[in-house]
Design a protein around this motif. Structure first.
Motif, PDB file in Angstrom:
ATOM      1  N   MET A   1      35.276 -12.366   8.477  1.00  0.00           N
ATOM      2  CA  MET A   1      35.844 -11.075   8.811  1.00  0.00           C
ATOM      3  C   MET A   1      34.977  -9.970   8.218  1.00  0.00           C
ATOM      4  O   MET A   1      34.577 -10.032   7.064  1.00  0.00           O
ATOM      5  N   GLN A   2      34.699  -8.962   9.033  1.00  0.00           N
ATOM      6  CA  GLN A   2      33.854  -7.859   8.594  1.00  0.00           C
ATOM      7  C   GLN A   2      34.594  -6.972   7.598  1.00  0.00           C
ATOM      8  O   GLN A   2      35.768  -6.663   7.779  1.00  0.00           O
ATOM      9  N   ARG A   3      33.916  -6.589   6.544  1.00  0.00           N
ATOM     10  CA  ARG A   3      34.481  -5.667   5.564  1.00  0.00           C
ATOM     11  C   ARG A   3      33.899  -4.291   5.852  1.00  0.00           C
ATOM     12  O   ARG A   3      32.681  -4.089   5.783  1.00  0.00           O
ATOM     13  N   TYR A   4      34.766  -3.350   6.193  1.00  0.00           N
ATOM     14  CA  TYR A   4      34.307  -2.015   6.558  1.00  0.00           C
ATOM     15  C   TYR A   4      33.956  -1.189   5.332  1.00  0.00           C
ATOM     16  O   TYR A   4      34.552  -1.336   4.271  1.00  0.00           O
ATOM     17  N   LYS A   5      32.971  -0.306   5.517  1.00  0.00           N
ATOM     18  CA  LYS A   5      32.570   0.614   4.461  1.00  0.00           C
ATOM     19  C   LYS A   5      32.974   2.021   4.893  1.00  0.00           C
ATOM     20  O   LYS A   5      32.649   2.464   5.988  1.00  0.00           O
ATOM     21  N   VAL A   6      33.690   2.702   4.011  1.00  0.00           N
ATOM     22  CA  VAL A   6      34.193   4.049   4.280  1.00  0.00           C
ATOM     23  C   VAL A   6      33.532   5.020   3.310  1.00  0.00           C
ATOM     24  O   VAL A   6      33.456   4.751   2.106  1.00  0.00           O
ATOM     25  N   ALA A   7      33.061   6.144   3.820  1.00  0.00           N
ATOM     26  CA  ALA A   7      32.521   7.207   2.974  1.00  0.00           C
ATOM     27  C   ALA A   7      33.497   8.367   2.987  1.00  0.00           C
ATOM     28  O   ALA A   7      33.933   8.813   4.048  1.00  0.00           O
ATOM     29  N   LEU A   8      33.863   8.840   1.812  1.00  0.00           N
ATOM     30  CA  LEU A   8      34.689  10.031   1.677  1.00  0.00           C
ATOM     31  C   LEU A   8      33.746  11.156   1.269  1.00  0.00           C
ATOM     32  O   LEU A   8      33.164  11.128   0.187  1.00  0.00           O
ATOM     33  N   ALA A   9      33.564  12.103   2.159  1.00  0.00           N
ATOM     34  CA  ALA A   9      32.592  13.174   1.940  1.00  0.00           C
ATOM     35  C   ALA A   9      33.292  14.439   1.447  1.00  0.00           C
ATOM     36  O   ALA A   9      34.309  14.846   1.984  1.00  0.00           O
ATOM     37  N   THR A  10      32.710  15.030   0.408  1.00  0.00           N
ATOM     38  CA  THR A  10      33.276  16.238  -0.174  1.00  0.00           C
ATOM     39  C   THR A  10      32.176  17.081  -0.776  1.00  0.00           C
ATOM     40  O   THR A  10      31.039  16.621  -0.933  1.00  0.00           O
ATOM     41  N   HIS A  36      43.782  -2.235   1.269  1.00  0.00           N
ATOM     42  CA  HIS A  36      43.147  -2.674   2.520  1.00  0.00           C
ATOM     43  C   HIS A  36      41.815  -3.371   2.311  1.00  0.00           C
ATOM     44  O   HIS A  36      41.170  -3.773   3.288  1.00  0.00           O
ATOM     45  N   GLY A  37      41.374  -3.490   1.051  1.00  0.00           N
ATOM     46  CA  GLY A  37      40.153  -4.220   0.762  1.00  0.00           C
ATOM     47  C   GLY A  37      38.885  -3.610   1.321  1.00  0.00           C
ATOM     48  O   GLY A  37      37.912  -4.319   1.581  1.00  0.00           O
ATOM     49  N   LEU A  38      38.877  -2.299   1.512  1.00  0.00           N
ATOM     50  CA  LEU A  38      37.698  -1.631   2.062  1.00  0.00           C
ATOM     51  C   LEU A  38      36.723  -1.266   0.955  1.00  0.00           C
ATOM     52  O   LEU A  38      37.113  -1.043  -0.190  1.00  0.00           O
ATOM     53  N   ASP A  39      35.448  -1.196   1.300  1.00  0.00           N
ATOM     54  CA  ASP A  39      34.439  -0.653   0.393  1.00  0.00           C
ATOM     55  C   ASP A  39      34.431   0.861   0.600  1.00  0.00           C
ATOM     56  O   ASP A  39      34.179   1.326   1.718  1.00  0.00           O
ATOM     57  N   VAL A  40      34.699   1.625  -0.443  1.00  0.00           N
ATOM     58  CA  VAL A  40      34.801   3.079  -0.317  1.00  0.00           C
ATOM     59  C   VAL A  40      33.833   3.739  -1.287  1.00  0.00           C
ATOM     60  O   VAL A  40      33.785   3.390  -2.465  1.00  0.00           O
ATOM     61  N   VAL A  41      33.044   4.681  -0.764  1.00  0.00           N
ATOM     62  CA  VAL A  41      32.123   5.454  -1.595  1.00  0.00           C
ATOM     63  C   VAL A  41      32.418   6.934  -1.417  1.00  0.00           C
ATOM     64  O   VAL A  41      32.895   7.363  -0.361  1.00  0.00           O
ATOM     65  N   VAL A  42      32.149   7.706  -2.455  1.00  0.00           N
ATOM     66  CA  VAL A  42      32.276   9.163  -2.389  1.00  0.00           C
ATOM     67  C   VAL A  42      30.873   9.732  -2.284  1.00  0.00           C
ATOM     68  O   VAL A  42      29.994   9.392  -3.080  1.00  0.00           O
ATOM     69  N   VAL A  43      30.668  10.576  -1.289  1.00  0.00           N
ATOM     70  CA  VAL A  43      29.366  11.222  -1.097  1.00  0.00           C
ATOM     71  C   VAL A  43      29.545  12.733  -1.173  1.00  0.00           C
ATOM     72  O   VAL A  43      30.608  13.251  -0.849  1.00  0.00           O
ATOM     73  N   ARG A  44      28.494  13.428  -1.622  1.00  0.00           N
ATOM     74  CA  ARG A  44      28.603  14.871  -1.849  1.00  0.00           C
ATOM     75  C   ARG A  44      27.671  15.712  -0.986  1.00  0.00           C
ATOM     76  O   ARG A  44      27.588  16.912  -1.171  1.00  0.00           O
ATOM     77  N   SER A  45      26.962  15.080  -0.057  1.00  0.00           N
ATOM     78  CA  SER A  45      26.075  15.849   0.823  1.00  0.00           C
ATOM     79  C   SER A  45      25.938  15.118   2.154  1.00  0.00           C
ATOM     80  O   SER A  45      26.131  13.903   2.214  1.00  0.00           O
ATOM     81  N   PRO A  46      25.582  15.854   3.207  1.00  0.00           N
ATOM     82  CA  PRO A  46      25.369  15.197   4.502  1.00  0.00           C
ATOM     83  C   PRO A  46      24.254  14.144   4.441  1.00  0.00           C
ATOM     84  O   PRO A  46      24.352  13.098   5.067  1.00  0.00           O
ATOM     85  N   GLU A  47      23.225  14.420   3.656  1.00  0.00           N
ATOM     86  CA  GLU A  47      22.115  13.469   3.532  1.00  0.00           C
ATOM     87  C   GLU A  47      22.585  12.169   2.869  1.00  0.00           C
ATOM     88  O   GLU A  47      22.217  11.080   3.295  1.00  0.00           O
ATOM     89  N   GLU A  48      23.403  12.303   1.853  1.00  0.00           N
ATOM     90  CA  GLU A  48      23.938  11.127   1.173  1.00  0.00           C
ATOM     91  C   GLU A  48      24.848  10.333   2.111  1.00  0.00           C
ATOM     92  O   GLU A  48      24.839   9.098   2.103  1.00  0.00           O
ATOM     93  N   ALA A  49      25.606  11.028   2.941  1.00  0.00           N
ATOM     94  CA  ALA A  49      26.484  10.358   3.905  1.00  0.00           C
ATOM     95  C   ALA A  49      25.668   9.552   4.914  1.00  0.00           C
ATOM     96  O   ALA A  49      26.039   8.435   5.275  1.00  0.00           O
ATOM     97  N   GLU A  50      24.546  10.095   5.353  1.00  0.00           N
ATOM     98  CA  GLU A  50      23.689   9.375   6.299  1.00  0.00           C
ATOM     99  C   GLU A  50      23.078   8.129   5.665  1.00  0.00           C
ATOM    100  O   GLU A  50      22.940   7.101   6.311  1.00  0.00           O
TER     101      GLU A  50
END
Length: 64
Positions: A1-10, A36-50
């Motif tokens: 099963m695929q584990r999704y990666k979520v970015a929370l941008a702020t 939900h067992g998701l991989d979640v990262v916090v990013v602070r810029s559009p470049e970091e999100a990409e």
């Protein structure tokens, strides 16, 4: 099963860690990881999100 990666941008800074929108974002991060067992990262810029290679990006705290 695929584990999704979520970015929370702020745009918050370290001095804004107690602001309501930042608290909401951090609680959302914890919920998604624990419940939900998701991989979640916090990013602070559009470049970091990409660069983070997320499947989903949720944007918080963007100016109007």
């Amino acid at each position: 099963m695929q584990r999704y990666k979520v970015a929370l941008a702020t745009r918050f800074t370290d001095q804004q860690l107690t602001n309501g929108d930042v608290v909401q974002m951090l609680k959302t991060k914890k919920y998604l990881e624990v419940r939900h067992g998701l991989d979640v990262v916090v990013v602070r810029s559009p470049e970091e999100a990409e660069r983070c290679d997320a499947d989903i990006i949720q944007v918080f705290s963007m100016p109007r």
